[in-house]
Write an enzyme that holds these catalytic residues in place. Sequence first.
Site, PDB file in Angstrom:
ATOM      1  N   SER A 135      84.580  94.877  95.923  1.00 48.06           N
ATOM      2  CA  SER A 135      85.820  95.350  96.548  1.00 48.06           C
ATOM      3  C   SER A 135      86.967  94.616  95.882  1.00 48.06           C
ATOM      4  O   SER A 135      86.772  93.535  95.287  1.00 48.06           O
ATOM      5  CB  SER A 135      85.798  95.027  98.047  1.00 48.06           C
ATOM      6  N   TYR A 148      84.264  88.626 104.824  1.00 44.90           N
ATOM      7  CA  TYR A 148      84.191  89.749 103.886  1.00 44.90           C
ATOM      8  C   TYR A 148      84.743  89.350 102.520  1.00 44.90           C
ATOM      9  O   TYR A 148      84.126  89.604 101.485  1.00 44.90           O
ATOM     10  CB  TYR A 148      84.974  90.929 104.451  1.00 44.90           C
TER      11      TYR A 148
END
Length: 262
Positions: A135, A148
Amino acid sequence: MRFSGKTALITGGGTGIGAAVARRIASEGGQVVLVGRRKEPLMAVAEETGALVIAADAADGAAMAMAVEATLEAHGSLDLLIANAGGHGVGPTVTMSDETWALATRSNLDTAFVSARACLPALIRARGAIVVVSSIAGLFSGPDAIGYVTMKHGCIGLAKSLARDYGRKGVRTNTVCPGWVRTAMADEQMQVLIDRKGLSGADAAYALVTRDVPINRPATPEEVSNVVCFLASPEAAMVNGAIVTVDGGASTVDLPTLAFVS
């Protein structure tokens, strides 16, 4: 038919980017194996693609060993690993529980490592490829997403190590870093924004989070799958250790200058 005669194992293959990759590979002649914890969405994708479904946790070493064994028994080889499983780990450091941190680690980093470890012997024999889906949170940090962000950074380090160690053995490893993508997981984040800002719906929320993105919209899962499939294909034969952003230009924005933009 870039994937004719090739078999791809996709973790997190039941929804979003993983499902889009499965459809693309199958449409180009490849055999697909879907791994995920929830069988129902996997079966829905399998109906479209003819995929072999294995309901398993990609962070479980024994389960992934069995998944690879089942893949080889069904198709004779394993050529591609798309390490796509991920999610979880949102929240500030001071209130994040040990359980949430552990879940972030397991969902993002452990799934990529364990699946790569299980698949590598077969991938070496096939001179195959790995694509790790990270990501842009693996390149930058977002607010109150410590788990995350940390694990997506870790996924990039994992892919670099695999590229260095196994490129000499014929296995290429590359990383894709999407920005906002319209998936079920992102929709959940949009709902948080809708509630917090009093927005009219998901379209308004996505417009807000991509307001400063040069292309000015989120990606579709299919747009991300196009890049994943390129990196997995023979067309990318000399690409190893690359980090490719699919973010509409979000990572090119110079944040300190946004105050000067009218």
